[in-house]
Scaffold this motif. Structure first.
Motif, mmCIF file in Angstrom:
data_model
loop_
_atom_site.group_PDB
_atom_site.id
_atom_site.type_symbol
_atom_site.label_atom_id
_atom_site.label_comp_id
_atom_site.label_asym_id
_atom_site.label_seq_id
_atom_site.Cartn_x
_atom_site.Cartn_y
_atom_site.Cartn_z
ATOM 1 N N TYR A 81 0.839 -1.192 0.000
ATOM 2 C CA TYR A 81 0.000 0.000 0.000
ATOM 3 C C TYR A 81 0.875 1.244 0.000
ATOM 4 O O TYR A 81 1.711 1.412 0.881
ATOM 5 C CB TYR A 81 -0.898 -0.033 1.232
ATOM 6 C CG TYR A 81 -1.626 1.258 1.560
ATOM 7 C CD1 TYR A 81 -2.379 1.923 0.604
ATOM 8 C CD2 TYR A 81 -1.564 1.794 2.841
ATOM 9 C CE1 TYR A 81 -3.052 3.098 0.928
ATOM 10 C CE2 TYR A 81 -2.237 2.966 3.177
ATOM 11 C CZ TYR A 81 -2.976 3.610 2.215
ATOM 12 O OH TYR A 81 -3.641 4.776 2.542
ATOM 13 N N ALA A 82 0.699 2.074 -0.999
ATOM 14 C CA ALA A 82 1.367 3.374 -1.008
ATOM 15 C C ALA A 82 0.285 4.431 -0.863
ATOM 16 O O ALA A 82 -0.549 4.593 -1.746
ATOM 17 C CB ALA A 82 2.161 3.574 -2.286
ATOM 18 N N ALA A 83 0.301 5.094 0.285
ATOM 19 C CA ALA A 83 -0.750 6.068 0.574
ATOM 20 C C ALA A 83 -0.542 7.343 -0.228
ATOM 21 O O ALA A 83 0.497 7.556 -0.836
ATOM 22 C CB ALA A 83 -0.755 6.387 2.062
ATOM 23 N N GLN A 84 -1.566 8.154 -0.201
ATOM 24 C CA GLN A 84 -1.502 9.421 -0.908
ATOM 25 C C GLN A 84 -0.384 10.298 -0.331
ATOM 26 O O GLN A 84 0.277 11.015 -1.054
ATOM 27 C CB GLN A 84 -2.855 10.112 -0.746
ATOM 28 C CG GLN A 84 -3.041 11.289 -1.638
ATOM 29 C CD GLN A 84 -4.454 11.845 -1.476
ATOM 30 O OE1 GLN A 84 -5.359 11.165 -1.012
ATOM 31 N NE2 GLN A 84 -4.630 13.079 -1.850
ATOM 32 N N PHE A 85 -0.207 10.199 0.989
ATOM 33 C CA PHE A 85 0.867 10.931 1.626
ATOM 34 C C PHE A 85 2.060 10.012 1.776
ATOM 35 O O PHE A 85 1.941 8.914 2.301
ATOM 36 C CB PHE A 85 0.409 11.450 2.997
ATOM 37 C CG PHE A 85 -0.698 12.437 2.890
ATOM 38 C CD1 PHE A 85 -0.429 13.773 2.649
ATOM 39 C CD2 PHE A 85 -2.017 12.023 2.995
ATOM 40 C CE1 PHE A 85 -1.465 14.686 2.524
ATOM 41 C CE2 PHE A 85 -3.056 12.935 2.876
ATOM 42 C CZ PHE A 85 -2.772 14.273 2.635
ATOM 43 N N ILE A 86 3.195 10.485 1.304
ATOM 44 C CA ILE A 86 4.407 9.678 1.335
ATOM 45 C C ILE A 86 4.804 9.399 2.779
ATOM 46 O O ILE A 86 4.757 10.284 3.617
ATOM 47 C CB ILE A 86 5.542 10.426 0.606
ATOM 48 C CG1 ILE A 86 5.201 10.532 -0.873
ATOM 49 C CG2 ILE A 86 6.872 9.732 0.810
ATOM 50 C CD1 ILE A 86 6.081 11.482 -1.639
ATOM 51 N N GLY A 87 5.172 8.160 3.054
ATOM 52 C CA GLY A 87 5.594 7.803 4.403
ATOM 53 C C GLY A 87 6.996 7.238 4.434
ATOM 54 O O GLY A 87 7.167 6.033 4.577
ATOM 55 N N VAL A 88 7.994 8.097 4.259
ATOM 56 C CA VAL A 88 9.366 7.619 4.392
ATOM 57 C C VAL A 88 10.022 8.330 5.564
ATOM 58 O O VAL A 88 9.670 9.456 5.896
ATOM 59 C CB VAL A 88 10.210 7.848 3.106
ATOM 60 C CG1 VAL A 88 9.620 7.116 1.927
ATOM 61 C CG2 VAL A 88 10.361 9.322 2.797
#
Lengths: 331, 256
Positions: A81-88
């Protein structure tokens, strides 16, 4: 058996907002399924239910034969899952971010490292592998985020507006990569508000508006459904007030409902554009209307979208209640 | 059990890496308590001449307070880190992984404890250089560090409740400072019980910090006071139950 099976899914947030209002659809293995809709249509809510981050109010969502509310952990093992908001994590390097995700998905240290190297290569981040993610450009972060979603080699990938905020070349490069991924057998469920993106990637799509799926099909079928080619009449500047009258005049030539009006333009869909064109010209001429431009074109997804969403792009966003307290940093 | 340990170790590793990576943050996390140690011990140096002051020097008396103060400050870093992880979309990344929810909290607790233990160790080291002596030796120091870390964790639960409920890092920090100072001064941290105004002495007996500071103070100055140590652990455990019940509830609310 379809890979995703959603039946009568409803999500009502505290406060009574019906973000998803009784939707039913299936996605087959190997498909790229597009979920198209304006902001606040219910796209993110649907995706978050499917990836087990949000509990549905009623209805069922089944992924790979597993009900998301019954065995969420089994679902999590299978999906990326790659959300709309980047989570790195900005403090970690690209490599460390990928290895961390791999490890959390149950890979051993060596496996996670190997997989991380592969992903860096695929996403063309090898040169920046040991740089802190905080120094990355938006496009690089987006790719890294996608890499994280792929860290455990999932058979099903959920992408929530994957190209938002990317420049056109980067967006196209990402499309190419997503097609490759799909060719290798990964099923992709993506949401987008860009019509061209849905057109370019999705084999099948559903248009969602105000929590309801308004139409579903292949992009081509949806366009065909509009009733053939589009004749667009653009009025001379200053004659914009005439659109309603023009719509009335040429509406009779439409094979798909009333004529659509835009800012200074009117469009009808017809199965026999060639002969209808003459009719349109004659009618407008005898009515004394000045035409700036007359155009025959194939319908676009834009037309499909406008027809089924009533033509208005709403801007208000429905956010999950629990996240509402957090205003995320724009990236 | 093994699984939870594996998962939380991975997340602990991430936080440790971050701690070492952000050099300035690490520097200030270690420097701040030393600054307090230096300032307080110099400003209040002559307090040991007060009648009724039963310690060899104010430094001897102060070291446990600085250890407690540091644990309190460090605890509020925990909540702020939680908000940052949520804002950065990292919590979502952990929630989408097939790991236990509890591992996410446990990994955080382990990282907090490590940081607090390190800070306590450095305070002990510097105070030794400044001339403090530790009555119970290496084992006593070890006990102090364990106590400080445990108390810090219990307090970190509170900071996470505030962080999760407000969803705002800055607000969490401000509330943290607002709570920390009264809690410290309304205890026997800076003045022995015998020298406190009587109303304050009563208030101090209801303050958990008093018990931690007194137990560590005994370890530094007089020896193994098992009664004080027992009370300190008891108070810490009670506090932890309360703060972690609330923190878990707040966490659930945010992720549901």
């Amino acid at each position: 058996m379809p890979l995703i099976e959603v039946s009568n899914l409803v999500k009502v947030y505290p406060g009574g907002i019906r973000a998803v209002d009784d939707i039913t659809f299936t996605v087959d293995r190997g498909e790229v399924f597009g979920f198209l809709g304006p902001n606040g249509a219910g796209k993110t809510t649907t995706i978050r239910i499917l990836v087990t981050l949000l509990a549905p109010t009623s209805g069922t969502a089944v992924v790979d034969g597993i009900d998301v509310t019954v065995a969420p952990e089994e679902v999590r093992k299978r999906v990326g899952y790659a959300a709309q908001f980047i989570g790195v994590d900005d403090d970690l390097t690209a490599r460390e971010n990928l290895v961390l995700q791999g490890r959390l998905h149950g890979l051993s240290k060596t496996e996670a490292r190997r997989r991380g190297d592969d992903l860096l290569e695929i996403l063309q981040l090898t040169a920046a592998a040991d740089r802190r993610a905080g120094t990355f450009s938006g496009g690089m972060k987006r790719r890294l985020d996608l890499g994280q979603a792929l860290s455990h080699d999932p058979e099903l990938l959920f992408l929530d507006e994957p190209t938002i905020g990317l420049d056109p070349p980067t967006r196209r490069a990402l499309w190419v990569y997503l097609r490759e991924l799909n060719a290798r057998g990964v099923t992709i469920f993506l949401t987008t508000q860009y019509l061209e993106e849905a057109d370019a990637l999705a084999g099948r799509l559903a248009i969602i508006d105000e929590g309801v799926i308004v139409i579903e099909g292949t992009p081509q079928a949806l366009k065909d459904d509009l009733g053939g080619d589009a004749i667009t009449v653009t009025l001379a500047p200053g004659d914009g007030s005439q659109v309603e009258r023009v719509a009335e005049l040429i509406g009779q030539y439409s094979d798909a409902g009333a004529a659509r009006t835009y800012d200074g333009a009117v469009r009808v869909f017809t199965r026999d554009a060639a002969s209808r064109l003459a009719d349109v010209v004659r009618t407008l001429d005898s009515a004394g209307i000045h035409v700036a431009r007359l155009e025959v074109s194939e319908p676009t997804l834009d037309d499909v979208f406008l027809r089924h969403t009533g033509g208005k792009m709403r801007v208000e966003e429905v956010k999950p209640r629990s996240r509402m307290m957090f205003t995320r940093k724009p990236r | 059990m093994i699984r939870t340990f594996r998962e939380s170790s991975i997340l602990w590793g991430r936080l440790m890496r971050k701690m070492v990576r952000v050099k300035l943050l690490l520097f200030f996390a270690l420097f701040q308590p030393l600054l307090f140690l230096l300032l307080f011990s110099q400003v209040f140096d002559r307090l040991d001449q007060l009648p009724g002051f039963a310690y060899d020097s104010y430094l001897q008396f102060l070291v446990p307070s600085i250890i407690a103060l540091t644990a309190l400050n460090s605890a509020f870093q925990s909540g702020i880190g939680m908000v940052t992880d949520i804002e950065d979309g990292l919590l979502d990344k952990f929630l989408i992984a097939p790991i236990r929810r509890s591992s996410i909290l446990l990994g955080k607790v382990m990282a907090d404890a490590t940081r607090m233990a390190l800070q306590a160790l450095i305070i002990v080291g510097v105070s030794l250089i400044m001339g403090a002596r530790f009555e119970t030796g290496v084992l006593g120091v070890l006990m102090m560090i364990v106590l400080a870390a445990c108390f810090g964790i219990a307090w970190a639960g509170l900071s996470n409740v505030i962080a999760l409920r407000t969803g705002n890092g800055e607000l969490t920090m401000m509330i943290g400072i607002l709570i920390t100072f009264p809690v410290l001064f309304l205890s026997t941290s800076f003045m022995p019980s015998a020298l406190l105004p009587s109303w304050l002495d009563i208030v101090a007996t209801f303050n958990p910090i008093t018990y931690i500071v007194e137990a560590v103070r005994a370890l530094v100055n007089t020896g193994w006071d098992w009664n004080a140590i027992g009370k300190a652990f008891g108070v810490t455990a009670g506090l932890a139950v309360v703060t972690f019940t609330a923190a878990t509830a707040a966490f659930r609310k945010v992720i549901s």
